[in-house]
Design a protein around this motif. Structure first.
Motif, PDB file in Angstrom:
ATOM      1  N   THR A 146      30.992  11.056  11.534  1.00  0.00           N
ATOM      2  CA  THR A 146      30.609  11.763  12.765  1.00  0.00           C
ATOM      3  C   THR A 146      31.858  12.285  13.457  1.00  0.00           C
ATOM      4  OG1 THR A 146      28.638  10.387  13.023  1.00  0.00           O
ATOM      5  CG2 THR A 146      29.443  11.536  14.984  1.00  0.00           C
ATOM      6  N   TYR A 147      31.808  13.557  13.830  1.00  0.00           N
ATOM      7  CA  TYR A 147      32.989  14.229  14.375  1.00  0.00           C
ATOM      8  C   TYR A 147      32.785  14.746  15.790  1.00  0.00           C
ATOM      9  CZ  TYR A 147      35.098  14.142   9.712  1.00  0.00           C
ATOM     10  OH  TYR A 147      35.644  13.742   8.512  1.00  0.00           O
ATOM     11  N   GLY A 148      31.741  14.306  16.457  1.00  0.00           N
ATOM     12  CA  GLY A 148      31.535  14.770  17.817  1.00  0.00           C
ATOM     13  C   GLY A 148      30.449  13.972  18.512  1.00  0.00           C
ATOM     14  N   VAL A 149      30.484  14.008  19.824  1.00  0.00           N
ATOM     15  CA  VAL A 149      29.455  13.364  20.655  1.00  0.00           C
ATOM     16  C   VAL A 149      28.685  14.462  21.368  1.00  0.00           C
ATOM     17  CG1 VAL A 149      29.018  11.831  22.605  1.00  0.00           C
ATOM     18  CG2 VAL A 149      30.817  11.266  20.956  1.00  0.00           C
ATOM     19  N   PRO A 150      27.421  14.686  20.993  1.00  0.00           N
ATOM     20  CA  PRO A 150      26.644  15.761  21.610  1.00  0.00           C
ATOM     21  C   PRO A 150      26.293  15.438  23.056  1.00  0.00           C
ATOM     22  CG  PRO A 150      25.267  14.476  20.126  1.00  0.00           C
ATOM     23  CD  PRO A 150      26.670  13.966  19.962  1.00  0.00           C
ATOM     24  N   ASP A 151      26.175  16.471  23.866  1.00  0.00           N
ATOM     25  CA  ASP A 151      25.835  16.241  25.281  1.00  0.00           C
ATOM     26  C   ASP A 151      24.526  16.907  25.687  1.00  0.00           C
ATOM     27  OD1 ASP A 151      26.538  18.906  25.397  1.00  0.00           O
ATOM     28  OD2 ASP A 151      28.125  18.659  26.894  1.00  0.00           O
ATOM     29  N   GLY A 152      23.782  17.415  24.728  1.00  0.00           N
ATOM     30  CA  GLY A 152      22.491  18.027  25.036  1.00  0.00           C
ATOM     31  C   GLY A 152      22.074  18.927  23.895  1.00  0.00           C
ATOM     32  N   THR A 153      20.835  19.329  23.896  1.00  0.00           N
ATOM     33  CA  THR A 153      20.358  20.291  22.917  1.00  0.00           C
ATOM     34  C   THR A 153      19.560  21.350  23.667  1.00  0.00           C
ATOM     35  OG1 THR A 153      19.256  20.559  20.768  1.00  0.00           O
ATOM     36  CG2 THR A 153      18.222  19.036  22.328  1.00  0.00           C
ATOM     37  N   ASP A 154      18.858  22.178  22.939  1.00  0.00           N
ATOM     38  CA  ASP A 154      18.112  23.263  23.571  1.00  0.00           C
ATOM     39  C   ASP A 154      16.961  23.662  22.662  1.00  0.00           C
ATOM     40  OD1 ASP A 154      19.426  24.736  21.501  1.00  0.00           O
ATOM     41  OD2 ASP A 154      21.089  25.154  22.858  1.00  0.00           O
ATOM     42  N   THR A 155      16.034  24.399  23.205  1.00  0.00           N
ATOM     43  CA  THR A 155      14.960  24.999  22.421  1.00  0.00           C
ATOM     44  C   THR A 155      14.786  26.431  22.895  1.00  0.00           C
ATOM     45  OG1 THR A 155      13.305  24.105  23.969  1.00  0.00           O
ATOM     46  CG2 THR A 155      13.723  22.839  21.952  1.00  0.00           C
ATOM     47  N   ARG A 156      13.933  27.175  22.216  1.00  0.00           N
ATOM     48  CA  ARG A 156      13.773  28.586  22.518  1.00  0.00           C
ATOM     49  C   ARG A 156      12.315  28.993  22.488  1.00  0.00           C
ATOM     50  NH1 ARG A 156      18.351  27.098  20.849  1.00  0.00           N
ATOM     51  NH2 ARG A 156      20.266  28.273  21.232  1.00  0.00           N
ATOM     52  N   GLY A 157      11.967  29.938  23.346  1.00  0.00           N
ATOM     53  CA  GLY A 157      10.604  30.446  23.403  1.00  0.00           C
ATOM     54  C   GLY A 157      10.598  31.792  24.097  1.00  0.00           C
ATOM     55  N   LEU A 158       9.415  32.224  24.500  1.00  0.00           N
ATOM     56  CA  LEU A 158       9.238  33.517  25.158  1.00  0.00           C
ATOM     57  C   LEU A 158       9.125  33.332  26.667  1.00  0.00           C
ATOM     58  CD1 LEU A 158       6.599  34.921  22.652  1.00  0.00           C
ATOM     59  CD2 LEU A 158       8.946  35.766  22.897  1.00  0.00           C
ATOM     60  N   TRP A 159      10.025  33.947  27.414  1.00  0.00           N
ATOM     61  CA  TRP A 159       9.924  34.025  28.866  1.00  0.00           C
ATOM     62  C   TRP A 159       9.250  35.359  29.207  1.00  0.00           C
ATOM     63  CZ3 TRP A 159      12.041  30.479  32.467  1.00  0.00           C
ATOM     64  CH2 TRP A 159      12.860  29.473  31.928  1.00  0.00           C
TER      65      TRP A 159
END
Length: 452
Positions: A146-159
């Motif tokens: 493991t080479y990093g510590v994630p701080d969040g993710t995201d998703t995508r949709g239609l606005w």
């Protein structure tokens, strides 16, 4: 339509890097100071990341007397930021102690020798068990480390803008079932509400992953059968009908003038315009966009927009023909990594631990409109009530796909951006652009491709 060669990249880097805004020069030398490199938005009004990091810096320095944190923002589009960070990491003289990495670049940076594994520190850090398996996998390399510590993710949709929809005679609870439904809505808006942009799908080379991941791959993975990479065969896919269909959708949007002007669509700063001009000013009806968009309009963001939650709504991006599972999303995220040539790697990891206390991790997900990657953050009331739509976008995780976390992916991404640009400008048909991509893919992967 070939990817950038190493020589061309080096020349481009040499020419463009002096133009990037960054603070600091020589980053090494002081055992009591850690240097932290991160990306800053090209919109000068967006400063929530700076403010968050400054707050955590103050906490860290107070808890560790005599220790200092030097924050080094790089103000540039994401592709240019990555180039700048990579250039800094090449030399022990300029390598920072901590760098903010888009997770899709981690494997390429590992292959280049820029990052160090964090497994020993993670093993003795109790909070690491709080991270969700998918988040941990995003920062794990092909070597299993493991080479990093994630701080969040995201998703995508239609606005979409409910006021514009009402004027166009479209329903406020719009939920398209197919690509055709999306295009038909855009066509109806064009006919009935002149003067607005019916639909934005990011495209071309300059917007980088905003176009490739958020535009093209949202379409490709909605075709149902054609991934970019065949994990079982360990080969990249060429000759894919789904690839051509995704390019065909993009071509239709711009050929029928359902999207922005082509010159605007190919602007590297189009994302800023969408968030701070076109949506708030009622100039854009539908945008295929990310879960984080609300951060622009609240908490003293770059464009205060008190009515955004009443004027905008959200819908999942449908699959091509409405086939199961009916919706599609892409997820990504960023992580904190320690460069291989860092002067103070242990102190840098201590700063990561401060960044990722439960309180700080929750506050970051709230101010940055991130999807939580820790179970305790996901359960926090302040997160769950932080913004209208957070439950909607969190719910899209189950439909999410992820980019192939492989060293050559950034080059593949460049080739996809070139294909998108060719169909957007009308220089190539979808079939021609797909063939050019296949040729580039053979060069990038030394022939390691398979045909559908």
């Amino acid at each position: 339509m070939r990817p950038t060669t190493p020589l061309a990249l080096a020349l481009t880097t040499a020419l463009t890097l002096p133009l990037l805004t960054a603070c600091g020069g020589d980053t090494g030398g002081d055992p009591d100071t850690i240097t932290v490199v991160y990306n800053r938005s090209t919109d000068n009004k967006i400063r929530f990341k700076d403010q968050h990091l400054e707050s955590v810096r103050d906490q860290f320095e107070k808890a560790n007397p005599g220790k200092k944190v030097k924050l080094i923002p790089v103000q540039a589009p994401d592709n240019d930021y990555a180039t700048k960070a990579q250039q800094m990491m090449r030399s022990a003289k300029t390598a920072p102690d901590l760098v903010y990495e888009d997770t899709f670049r981690i494997n390429s940076d590992i292959t280049a020798g820029y990052l160090r594994p964090l497994d020993d520190q993670l093993a003795s850090w109790p909070d690491w068990r709080r991270f969700l398996p998918g988040a941990k996998a995003a920062a794990r390399a092909e070597d299993g480390k493991t080479y990093g510590v994630p701080d969040g993710t995201d998703t995508r949709g239609l606005w979409f803008n409910r006021k514009i929809f009402a004027r166009a005679g479209l329903p406020a609870d719009w939920k398209p079932r197919t690509w055709a439904d999306v295009l038909d809505a855009a066509r109806q808006i064009k006919r009935r509400v002149p003067g607005v942009i019916p639909f934005n799908v990011y495209t071309g080379k300059a917007p980088g992953e905003a176009a490739v991941m958020q535009g093209f791959e949202m379409l490709l993975y909605g075709t149902g059968a054609d991934p970019l990479y065949d994990a079982k065969a360990k080969k990249w896919v060429s000759g894919s009908p789904g690839f051509r269909d995704a390019l065909g959708f993009v071509r239709t949007v711009y050929r029928e003038k359902l999207g922005p002007e082509v010159s605007d669509a190919l602007d590297p700063n189009i994302g800023t315009r969408v968030a701070t001009e076109w949506l708030p000013e009622g100039k854009l009806a539908i945008s295929l966009d990310g879960s984080w968009m609300g951060q622009n309009w609240i908490n003293k963001g770059p464009k205060e927009w008190p009515d955004w939650s009443r004027e905008l709504s959200r819908a999942p991006m449908p699959t091509q023909h409405g086939q199961a599972p009916g919706a599609v999303s892409m997820s990504g995220g960023w992580a904190w990594s320690v460069p291989a040539r860092a002067d103070n790697p242990d102190l840098a990891f201590s700063f990561i631990r401060t960044l990722q206390t439960a309180a700080n991790a929750t506050r970051w997900c709230v101010v940055a409109a991130q999807i939580a990657v820790r179970d305790d953050v996901a359960a926090a009331r302040s997160y769950r009530t932080s913004m209208p739509g957070v439950d909607f976008f969190t719910g899209l995780v189950r439909y999410s796909h992820y980019r192939p976390a492989l060293p050559v992916y950034p080059q593949v991404s460049t080739a996809i951006g070139e294909a998108m640009e060719a169909v957007t400008t009308g220089d190539s048909s979808p079939a021609q652009a797909a063939r050019a991509y296949d040729e580039s893919l053979r060069t990038i992967t030394d022939g390691a491709v398979t045909r559908e």
